[in-house]
Design an enzyme around this catalytic site. Structure first.
Site, PDB file in Angstrom:
ATOM      1  N   LYS A   1      20.526 -25.084  17.003  1.00 30.75           N
ATOM      2  CA  LYS A   1      19.838 -24.801  15.745  1.00 30.75           C
ATOM      3  C   LYS A   1      20.071 -25.912  14.732  1.00 30.75           C
ATOM      4  O   LYS A   1      19.140 -26.328  14.028  1.00 30.75           O
ATOM      5  CB  LYS A   1      20.299 -23.441  15.203  1.00 30.75           C
ATOM      6  CG  LYS A   1      19.810 -22.278  16.051  1.00 30.75           C
ATOM      7  CD  LYS A   1      20.487 -20.968  15.694  1.00 30.75           C
ATOM      8  CE  LYS A   1      20.031 -19.854  16.634  1.00 30.75           C
ATOM      9  NZ  LYS A   1      20.730 -18.567  16.393  1.00 30.75           N
TER      10      LYS A   1
ATOM     11  N   GLN B   1      25.394 -16.135  12.867  1.00 29.21           N
ATOM     12  CA  GLN B   1      25.225 -16.091  14.315  1.00 29.21           C
ATOM     13  C   GLN B   1      25.854 -14.823  14.899  1.00 29.21           C
ATOM     14  O   GLN B   1      27.010 -14.503  14.624  1.00 29.21           O
ATOM     15  CB  GLN B   1      25.852 -17.334  14.958  1.00 29.21           C
ATOM     16  CG  GLN B   1      25.677 -17.411  16.459  1.00 29.21           C
ATOM     17  CD  GLN B   1      24.231 -17.550  16.881  1.00 29.21           C
ATOM     18  OE1 GLN B   1      23.480 -18.333  16.307  1.00 29.21           O
ATOM     19  NE2 GLN B   1      23.831 -16.800  17.889  1.00 29.21           N
TER      20      GLN B   1
ATOM     21  N   ASP C   1      16.517 -14.802   9.431  1.00 28.40           N
ATOM     22  CA  ASP C   1      16.438 -14.077  10.699  1.00 28.40           C
ATOM     23  C   ASP C   1      15.514 -12.870  10.604  1.00 28.40           C
ATOM     24  O   ASP C   1      15.135 -12.292  11.622  1.00 28.40           O
ATOM     25  CB  ASP C   1      17.834 -13.610  11.137  1.00 28.40           C
ATOM     26  CG  ASP C   1      18.482 -14.555  12.135  1.00 28.40           C
ATOM     27  OD1 ASP C   1      17.746 -15.236  12.867  1.00 28.40           O
ATOM     28  OD2 ASP C   1      19.722 -14.595  12.194  1.00 28.40           O
TER      29      ASP C   1
END
Length: 291
Positions: free
Chosen positions: A53, A97, A120
């Site tokens: 990422k 994460q 997200d």
């Protein structure tokens, strides 16, 4: 022979567009769109995902900041970090994460992220906006699935879609997005009775059950389109492992199109994370959407 929907190539094109948008953003504002990535502990898979990422951010002209906490960090420490990132005007997106170490409740942490920085798309405010069909940051994998479908479908109205998997991350949100396109949607899972028969009626199949090779060739009608979200690590018979999807890809020649695993949904998920970061940055600075 089924067409292959190349998610890797599509993600690369999206990243190129975002790089141009990031340059224009920098000219207009004097700052870079910025994603804060938070990793707790040293889970090997999570460390790989974070590296990917961060690397993708660099290619797209998006600044990333890397925040690491030990596996022994408390929930309070993690929430305090999230609060600092929420308050930092130079940070436009926050990604924590998953999975988190035992003892930390993921929902408590994700709910603490400012919905405007929730790239997200997991915050209840953004989930609610999705369910209402209003503006909000979308979950990255469902967003990527729809972009992949857009590359092969011109008109979704009236098509029958079967979603296999009921997770909050993929199954439920992608079903809502398909409904917004006026598909007729059936949400199923691996315990659904008569699952093969339901799949056989579908024009679109989104397989997100986390079950390697679940969807067999005789489940799929000729001309159907398959989006394979599964990423499953299985033994290769030679002492190693390989990555396979939820669809038995070798049996799908009669389908119209299918996403490969790897190289399909995965690259698009990361590209959509970058797109959400860019969108969040523009919204926070009151800039119009990119043309």
């Amino acid at each position: 022979m089924a067409d292959i929907i190349d998610g890797k190539a599509m993600a690369s094109r999206l990243a190129d567009r975002l790089a141009d948008e990031a340059r224009r953003f920098h000219i207009a504002t004097g700052s870079q769109p910025t994603l804060a990535v938070v990793l707790v502990g040293d889970d090997p898979a999570s460390m790989i995902y974070v590296r990917r990422k961060i690397a993708a951010c660099g290619k797209a002209g998006i600044r990333s900041t890397d925040h690491r906490l030990a596996a022994t960090a408390s929930q309070e420490e993690l929430i305090a970090l999230v609060d600092r990132l929420n308050a930092d005007p130079t940070v436009h997106g926050i990604l924590v994460q998953l999975p988190l170490p035992p003892g930390i409740r993921a929902n408590a942490v994700l709910d603490r992220i400012d919905p405007a920085k929730d790239v997200d798309g997991f915050h209840p405010v953004n989930v609610g906006r999705l369910s209402l069909g209003s503006e909000g940051l979308l979950p990255c994998t469902p967003m990527g699935c729809m972009m992949l479908l857009d590359s092969v479908i011109d008109d979704f109205r009236g098509l029958k879609a079967v979603v296999i998997g009921k997770s909050n991350i993929v199954g439920k949100p992608v079903a809502l997005l398909l409904l917004e396109r006026e598909c007729t949607v059936t949400i199923t899972h691996i315990l659904t009775r008569n699952l093969p028969d339901l799949v056989r009626a579908a024009d679109i199949v989104v397989a997100a059950a986390g079950a390697p090779g679940l969807v067999r060739g005789d489940w799929v009608r000729p001309g159907a389109i398959l989006i394979d979200v599964g990423i499953n690590r299985v033994a290769d018979g030679e002492g190693g492992h390989r990555i396979v999807g939820d669809c038995a890809a070798a049996e799908m020649d009669h389908a119209a199109a299918i996403t490969p695993v790897p190289g399909g949904v995965g690259p698009m998920t990361i590209a959509c994370l970058l797109a959400n970061t860019m969108r969040a940055a523009r919204q926070q600075l009151g800039l119009a959407a990119a043309g």
